[in-house]
Every structure is written in C-alpha cells, then in structure tokens.
Design an enzyme around this catalytic site. Structure first.
Site, PDB file in Angstrom:
ATOM      1  N   LYS A   1      -3.380  11.988  -3.589  1.00  0.00           N
ATOM      2  CA  LYS A   1      -2.331  12.553  -2.312  1.00  0.00           C
ATOM      3  C   LYS A   1      -1.131  12.945  -3.006  1.00  0.00           C
ATOM      4  CE  LYS A   1      -4.110   8.942   0.944  1.00  0.00           C
ATOM      5  NZ  LYS A   1      -5.191   9.888   1.424  1.00  0.00           N
TER       6      LYS A   1
ATOM      7  N   CYS B   1      -9.133   6.108   9.599  1.00  0.00           N
ATOM      8  CA  CYS B   1      -9.472   4.852   8.908  1.00  0.00           C
ATOM      9  C   CYS B   1      -8.311   3.828   9.304  1.00  0.00           C
ATOM     10  CB  CYS B   1      -9.526   5.149   7.477  1.00  0.00           C
ATOM     11  SG  CYS B   1     -10.456   6.292   6.996  1.00  0.00           S
TER      12      CYS B   1
ATOM     13  N   ASP C   1       0.870  -1.149   0.170  1.00  0.00           N
ATOM     14  CA  ASP C   1       0.044   0.038  -0.048  1.00  0.00           C
ATOM     15  C   ASP C   1       0.765   1.146  -0.101  1.00  0.00           C
ATOM     16  OD1 ASP C   1      -1.651   2.127   0.446  1.00  0.00           O
ATOM     17  OD2 ASP C   1      -2.572   1.137   2.322  1.00  0.00           O
TER      18      ASP C   1
END
Lengths: 156, 420
Positions: B235, B377, B209
C-alpha cells in the site's frame, strides 16, 4: 472489448427496476440465503413445493435481499421461469442456465434429467448471455440459482 | 531521482513528474489512460522499486543470515538496510523492533497469537472500534472463541469519526486497545496519540493498524507512544508479499515466538529449543528477501517526495473531490465519512443514485476508472452504514484533480444507463 450494451440489456434493467415475485413466504416454505462474499450481496429465496400428480411442483417462489442489477434481474427472471414448474424441470433449468453462464457442470450428477435440460426454455433469461463476456459478473448472475438449489435441497 | 519539492504552496507534489515514475501509467486500455483510484486497496509501483528488485535478483541475490560467502553477506546487509529504512520511516527507536511478515494481516495475527495468548485470559477485555478492517477483528474473535476474552467496541459519530464520549468506561479494565489510524472505508483519521494515552492511562497496551495511514502521512511511533504498529508494503508503492510489524522492544522481548522453524532459534535440541533474539525470533523461515529490497526502494521513493508533501497533496485533492462532487451531484451522491479534510484521508466511499456499487464500478471501468466496489473487508462498519456495499475511490500521489473530473463524468454515464 465487449460493450456495456451486451451486459445491460433493456429487459435486464426492467427486471432490476421492477423485480417480480419480491417478498417472503412463511414456513413451511423453504428459505435459503445466498451470499456473494466478493461484493457483499445477499439474496433470500423462498420456495413452496407441493406434491402433484406428476411429482413435486414449485407452487410459489419469492425473492428478497439486495444486490446489483445482474443478481437482482437474474433472480427476478428466475422466479418467473420456475413458478409452477416441476422440481425436475426446475433442476433442469438450473443446469441449462449454468450452461449459458459457461459453468462446468457435474455430468455425473444423476439428479438432473438430461432430456429435460435439452428441452428447457430459457426465454428472457437468454438476455443474461452477455454476462459471460464479463467473467467477474458470472457470480452475480448465478447467486440466485445456487440459493434456489439450497432451498430445494431443504424442501426435498 | 529528482527532488520534487516544488516550493509552490498551491502544489505540494508535481503529480506529472510523480506519474512519470510509474510505468503502468504508460499503458492505455482502449486507447485511454488508466485512472487508478484504488490505492487504498493496493498501490502502483514506481520504476525505482521495479529496478531495485530486478537488479537485486540479477546481480546480488543470495540467502541471508546463514552463509559465510561475500554474496550472502551483501544480501544480508541489503535486507537489514530495509529494516533500518523502515525504522527511520516510522521513527522507531531500534531497528530490531521492526519485524518483517507476509502482510499486515499477518502482523496483526502475530500480535494476537503471541502477545494475546501470553497475556490474555478468560474475561479479559480488548477494545476495538466499529471501523476496523476484518484483519483487526477476526483474530480477536478467534481468541475470544478459544480463550473467552471479551470484545468491546468504540462506536462512531454520525460523520464517521470515533465517538470518544465513553472512552474511559470502555477502556476500564481493558488489557489492549486495538484501532485503525485511518479507516479504509470512511477515510477517517483517528487521534492516535490521544487514543494511545487513554489506553495507557487505563493500563492497556495500544495497537495501531497503520495500513491506510502510514502510506499517506508522517508516522512517528515514539510521538504517538504506541506499543505496536502493523502496516503493509504494497500500500506504499512497495511489492506485495511483505508486511511490517513494529513493536515496543520490551513487549517483543517478553513475547513467545509466533511461527517456529529456521532462523528464529538460538538452539534446538531433542528436548526443546531456545529462541533467537529480536527480530529473528519472529522471522521463521526464509523471509521475503527480494520484497524487502523493493520495500526499501519504495520508502526511499516516498521519502524523496516528503510525507508531509504527500499529506498536503491528498488534503488538496480531498477538498477538491468533496467540493466538486457535491456541487455537481447534490443529493444524488452520499459521501461517507468526515467532510473536514483535516479529519480524513483521500479515500471516499460513496453511494450514487441508488445504483449498486458493482454496477457503478462496471460502468466506470468503461472509462478505465478503477474503483473498489464491495464491503471493503469491514462488514460490521457496512452494517452500521446500512449498505451491504459501497463504491470507493481512493487517491494517491499519482492522482490529480483532473481524475476527480473523469470520475464525475463517468458517474454521469452511469446515470444515463440506470437513470429512471
């Protein structure tokens, strides 16, 4: 824009620093947990409902969990405001408080006595009025109240 | 665009010049500039990205991959140029190993739904870590519920790094190891190359990730020897609405399609279909065309700065933030994650004087200091930290040390309100 003094009134900070009715109640008191998924706050509301001569009464209430100043102070003031009141009065107060928070209510909901809503006294809870100017925080202010409704539904 | 290699070792980026490329910083709120410390959430957009997208819409917009006229051919070329730019940015071997998705969450779901469903069965083990974002947890939970796969977790050390003491036994029998290259909460940078090697030694594939890592560092999927990388455009100064998945060609080739529809097929008959070759196999329907154009401009923008310079800049600002905030506030501030700037990016989750992060964020907003308050999150990690929420300040190419000071001043005003 609205200043922080509209939000963080002294009475709110007082309830935040010194929360009333903190703790738990053992069964058969009803217990509901509320979450604010946005900020991770969790709140526990315990209510003890007893039958009285004029219907069911919230004889005791305790609040647990953790959260921001707005959610914690709202819970603390709520606990003071509902203790000893009839369930019908409490439901009316919830409706009244949600009105203060500019939340649309279901007018067709017949479980709430509109005359009681009219006569409900918010008292210290009026201090939370400034929250409306900070819409993100309305969910903080109403978390305890929605959790209370869940707990009352369990004890019904 | 002017190059910004100042050559000054003490100043890896000319922040003032970078800032000037971002029109949002011309905006004043209550007469004061915006102190944007929420880039781990999403980044602001440079003028070149805004211009690329609006110019494309105004002069060159057309469908891609399906029409013979010149305008459509040009649009297709522009879309594929974004793919090639992405390939180069992460040093992938082939452009068709890059798949465009909706966001990085969809990229991770694609891996789980396609590779996972084709390769994992009841009892198979997938290794994750305690610092994963929900996007790298929930899809695996879904597969566990449906397939009965088993999830294992790499724990953390006290300073928020992966505790690799028992990595070999944790990987024993695992089919996949899926981990973040940089934590969105702790800022921790993980040893990706080492983790990929350990996964392969155990016969597992390595899924990275890269949402938090790729925008801030030089990325080289070949040097890592990774198998999959998920990351997002928004991002890294690009638009929202487009995410990226890179996968090793042999793996992608063997995987079933994810979503079905137009563009992903070679043929459709009444009795079935055959899939298109890579990357179209994984790009059903009209893709985010305009967003790909914006992504390309964002990658060019970052490349012109130089990702090594971006990293240097963020290490400098991290060192300053760690030093100045702890000197100024002592025990009143707890900064989570590694204290060594080599082991972390410029993302700081912190607790301040028992003031709830939501209240902190509200007070900081009075100074236009934008920080995230919440669980980021990553609720399993938050439980480990013992905090339902933290405030998080994350710095990027347009931030400088003066904004650390503004943050600190704003924290002082929070003390004034909530101090006891």
């Amino acid at each position: 824009m609205a200043g922080l003094e509209d939000l963080y009134r002294e009475i709110i900070l007082d309830h935040y620093r010194t929360p009333r009715n903190r703790g738990e109640l053992p069964p058969p008191a009803a217990h509901a947990v509320g979450h604010n998924p946005l900020c991770g706050d969790e709140i526990d509301v315990y209510v003890e409902v007893q039958d009285g001569p004029n219907g069911a009464v919230v004889s005791d209430v305790k609040v647990g969990g953790q959260g921001c100043s707005i959610s914690q102070s709202s819970a603390s003031m709520m606990s003071q405001a509902i203790k000893g009141k009839s369930v019908a009065e409490v439901r009316a107060l919830v409706r009244r408080f949600k009105g203060l928070m500019s939340i649309d209510v279901d007018e067709s909901d017949t479980s709430v006595d509109l005359a009681l809503v009219e006569s409900a006294k918010l008292g210290d809870l009026e201090a939370l009025q400034g929250v409306v100017k900070f819409p993100v925080r309305i969910k903080c202010a109403t978390l305890a109240w929605n959790t209370l409704l869940d707990a009352l539904a369990q004890s019904a | 665009m002017a190059t910004r290699h100042s050559g000054d070792a003490a100043m890896s980026l000319d922040v003032a010049a970078v800032r000037a490329d971002f029109p949002i910083f011309d905006r004043l709120i209550d007469g004061q500039p915006i102190v944007y410390l929420d880039s781990a959430n999403t980044t602001q957009k440079p003028q070149s990205v805004i211009d690329a997208m609006s110019t494309f819409m105004a002069t060159a917009y057309a469908p891609i991959n399906r029409s013979a006229y010149r305008l459509a051919a040009e649009a297709t070329d522009a879309f594929e140029a974004a793919r090639s730019a992405t390939q180069k940015f992460i040093n992938a071997r082939r452009a068709h190993e890059v798949v465009f998705t909706k966001n990085a969450t969809e990229s991770l779901n694609l891996i789980v739904r396609s590779w996972g469903y084709a390769n994992l069965h009841a009892g198979d083990v997938v290794l994750l870590t305690h610092m994963e974002h929900h996007a790298n947890i929930v899809p695996w939970h879904q597969l566990a519920a449906e397939r009965g796969i088993v999830l294992r977790w790499v724990p953390l050390t006290a300073d928020g790094q992966l505790d690799l003491t028992n990595l070999a036994p944790l990987l024993d029998g695992a089919k996949a190891f899926s981990f973040t290259a940089m934590s969105n909460v702790l800022g921790t940078i993980t040893p990706v190359r080492e983790l990929c090697a350990a996964a392969h030694a155990a016969g597992a594939i390595a899924i990275v990730d890269g949402c938090q890592y790729v925008p801030h560092n030089v990325t080289d999927v070949q040097a890592w020897d990774a198998d999959f990388l998920a990351f997002s455009s928004h991002k890294l100064c690009g638009p929202s609405g487009i995410g990226m998945l890179w996968g090793r060609e042999t793996l992608l080739d063997a995987m079933p399609p994810f979503l079905g529809g137009g563009n992903m097929i070679a043929d459709v008959r009444l009795d079935g279909f055959t899939t298109a070759p890579l990357p179209a196999k994984f790009e059903a329907g009209t893709p985010p065309i305009i967003e790909a154009i914006g992504l390309h401009a964002a990658l060019q923008f970052l490349s012109s700065l130089g990702m090594a310079n971006v990293r240097d800049h963020e290490m400098q600002i991290s060192a300053y933030a760690l030093r100045s905030l702890t000197e100024r506030f002592g025990d009143d501030i707890t900064i989570h994650g590694p204290t060594n700037v080599e082991a972390r990016g410029a993302t700081f989750s912190f607790a301040f004087r028992d003031i709830h992060p939501h209240d902190l964020s509200q007070v900081l907003d009075q100074r236009n200091v934008c920080v995230r308050a919440g669980h980021h999150c990553a609720k399993p990690l938050m439980r480990l930290l013992g905090a339902p929420a933290t405030a998080r300040a994350s710095f990027y190419i347009y931030n400088d040390e003066s904004e650390v000071d503004i943050l600190a001043d704003a924290l002082d005003s929070a003390s004034d309100i909530f101090g006891t």
